[in-house]
Design an enzyme around this catalytic site. Structure first.
Site, PDB file in Angstrom:
ATOM      1  N   HIS A 130       0.817  -1.213   0.000  1.00 53.39           N
ATOM      2  CA  HIS A 130       0.000   0.000   0.000  1.00 53.39           C
ATOM      3  C   HIS A 130       0.849   1.261   0.000  1.00 53.39           C
ATOM      4  CE1 HIS A 130      -3.415  -2.518   2.026  1.00 53.39           C
ATOM      5  NE2 HIS A 130      -3.250  -2.813   0.748  1.00 53.39           N
ATOM      6  N   ARG A 365      -3.068  -9.947   5.130  1.00 53.59           N
ATOM      7  CA  ARG A 365      -2.866  -9.710   3.700  1.00 53.59           C
ATOM      8  C   ARG A 365      -1.704  -8.760   3.457  1.00 53.59           C
ATOM      9  NH1 ARG A 365      -8.567  -8.104   1.337  1.00 53.59           N
ATOM     10  NH2 ARG A 365      -8.918  -7.331   3.449  1.00 53.59           N
ATOM     11  N   PHE A 366      -0.978  -8.442   4.515  1.00 53.80           N
ATOM     12  CA  PHE A 366       0.360  -7.849   4.437  1.00 53.80           C
ATOM     13  C   PHE A 366       0.402  -6.495   3.733  1.00 53.80           C
ATOM     14  CE2 PHE A 366       0.362 -12.498   3.778  1.00 53.80           C
ATOM     15  CZ  PHE A 366       0.594 -12.856   5.104  1.00 53.80           C
ATOM     16  N   CYS A 367      -0.635  -5.697   3.930  1.00 58.33           N
ATOM     17  CA  CYS A 367      -0.709  -4.357   3.313  1.00 58.33           C
ATOM     18  C   CYS A 367      -0.475  -4.421   1.804  1.00 58.33           C
ATOM     19  CB  CYS A 367       0.301  -3.405   3.959  1.00 58.33           C
ATOM     20  SG  CYS A 367      -0.059  -3.014   5.682  1.00 58.33           S
ATOM     21  N   ALA A 368      -0.981  -5.492   1.201  1.00 59.36           N
ATOM     22  CA  ALA A 368      -0.918  -5.653  -0.259  1.00 59.36           C
ATOM     23  C   ALA A 368      -2.219  -6.310  -0.702  1.00 59.36           C
ATOM     24  CB  ALA A 368       0.295  -6.484  -0.655  1.00 59.36           C
TER      25      ALA A 368
END
Length: 436
Positions: A130, A365-368
């Site tokens: 992000h 979701r790992f900032c993606a």
């Protein structure tokens, strides 16, 4: 101020000796009153400092003073240290003559700074964190294809369709660890009259980065990913856009002259570094990068490749687990493995790994989000990430515990709260740390 070199950490014969991390020997409490060695496989989020970095920061603390305008000896010393650190960062990433190093808080801060200076559209892939997706005011998102070759072709088509000022890409995916061909992407951007910025948050701790050799115009990085978690990062690259942009922060240090009706701003990097800088973080980042240079790329890459191969093999053998991939033809990966479960909650698994086994991983979701939603089949994944302090024993301990927990071998009952999964009865004591 002397800085000692950390003693090497013992490792197996197949992996070169590596720098000692400051968390070496850390024990954490687990349910039932026991303490166990901590296995940290959440290094892609934040890494502990190298021991040499922690010592350097401790050595610096008594000398801490104002920067750039103080006349006392400590002020002169830390001013010299900050400017030497600027050079150390530039050398580590292969900056060109004329490139500037602007110190920031982290990669996100660096990319937001650059976003304020871009004179046009930005083309970006959907695989981005992000931090490299949200800041761009006029972004055009290209959805990645199953292969890197097809994805490059799609980027080329978008750049040809309408001019863009910048191509923004990650150097290594924080979800899959897959490396993108940065030099090829730089050539592609330049062929279409655009510049390129690389989000090097995951790349910098694992690989050699060379702006001049690869044709990269800008690079953003974080110290906390690169064994210097003291709150500093950097934007490195061409000065012209940054010199023409409005100051990122308005305040002291960014100005040459202030009147009631007129302000004369400095050129970069001072233009974007108003206020007192993070001296400790800047010093830590420079020491960490010098230490990575001293270790050499071959030892680090061989170490990581051996462990990542072992990790993937062990994880792939666990029933009900699938490793997430972004591309069918990724040439290489850094030490990141993300998996999803055929059934059950990865958040619950991550909580049990911590509470019962002393193992730190990451679930989510790992900032993606766009990338994860496209390549995964479940709503969340579990990520294990390696670094220079990781060992084969860490990998095996994680894989053994994962196999147990995925098979339903929970030693406690958990409930899901607003903060995630927690043991209903949690008898792990909390250290006082800063309470005095």
């Amino acid at each position: 101020m002397s800085i000692a070199v950390a003693a090497p950490r013992a490792e197996s014969r197949t992996v070169p000796p590596l720098a000692l991390l400051a968390d070496a020997g850390l024990e954490v409490p687990v349910l039932g009153g026991r303490r166990v060695p901590h296995t940290n496989l959440d290094l892609a989020a934040s890494a502990p400092p190298l021991a040499v970095v922690a010592r350097a920061v401790a050595d610096l603390l008594p000398w801490y003073s104002s920067v750039h305008r103080g006349t006392g000896y400590p002020s002169e010393l830390v001013t010299e240290l900050v400017e030497d650190a600027r050079g150390a960062v530039a050398r580590h990433v292969g900056a060109r003559d004329g490139d500037v190093v602007v110190f920031t808080r982290n990669t996100t801060d660096a990319l937001n700074l650059l976003a304020s200076a871009v004179p046009g559209d930005v083309v970006v892939l959907d695989i981005e964190h992000h931090a490299n997706l949200l800041p761009w005011r006029s972004r055009r998102v290209v959805v990645g294809a199953p292969s890197i070759e097809e994805t490059i072709a799609a980027l080329g088509a978008e750049l040809a369709r309408r001019p863009a000022a910048l191509l923004a890409v990650t150097g290594a995916s924080n979800v899959t660890g897959e490396l993108l061909p940065i030099a090829r992407l730089a050539d592609l951007a330049h062929e279409h009259g655009a510049r390129i910025v690389v989000d090097a948050a995951q790349l910098l701790p694992h690989r050699v980065v060379d702006l001049a050799a690869d044709g990269v115009d800008y690079l953003a990085c974080s110290g906390h990913k690169a064994y210097a978690p003291y709150g500093a990062g950097a934007l490195v690259g061409r000065a012209d856009w940054l010199d023409q942009a409005p100051p990122y922060l308005a305040g002291g240090g960014a100005v040459a002259r202030v009147g009631l009706d007129r302000v004369i701003w400095h050129a970069s990097p001072e233009r974007h570094e108003a206020g007192t800088p993070n001296v400790l973080g800047i010093a830590a980042l420079a020491v960490a990068l010098r230490e990575l240079d001293a270790l050499g790329p071959s030892a680090r890459i061989e170490h990581e490749h051996a462990l990542a191969t072992r990790l993937e093999r062990r994880v792939a053998a666990v029933d009900g687990v699938r490793i997430v991939r972004g591309f069918t033809d990724a040439p290489a990966r850094v030490g990141i493995v993300t998996l999803e479960l055929e059934r059950g909650s990865v958040g619950l698994v991550a909580a049990a790994l911590s509470a019962e086994h002393g193992i730190s991983v990451r679930a989510g979701r790992f900032c993606a989000h766009p990338f994860f939603d496209r390549v995964a089949t479940r709503s969340n994944g579990l990520r294990a990430s390696l670094g220079i302090g990781s060992t084969s024993a860490d990998v095996d301990r994680f894989a053994d515990a994962l196999e147990t927990v995925v098979a339903g071998g929970f030693g406690a009952v958990y409930h899901r709260s607003a903060d995630g999964w927690k043991p209903i009865v949690d008898d792990r004591p909390r250290p006082s740390l800063l309470a005095r």
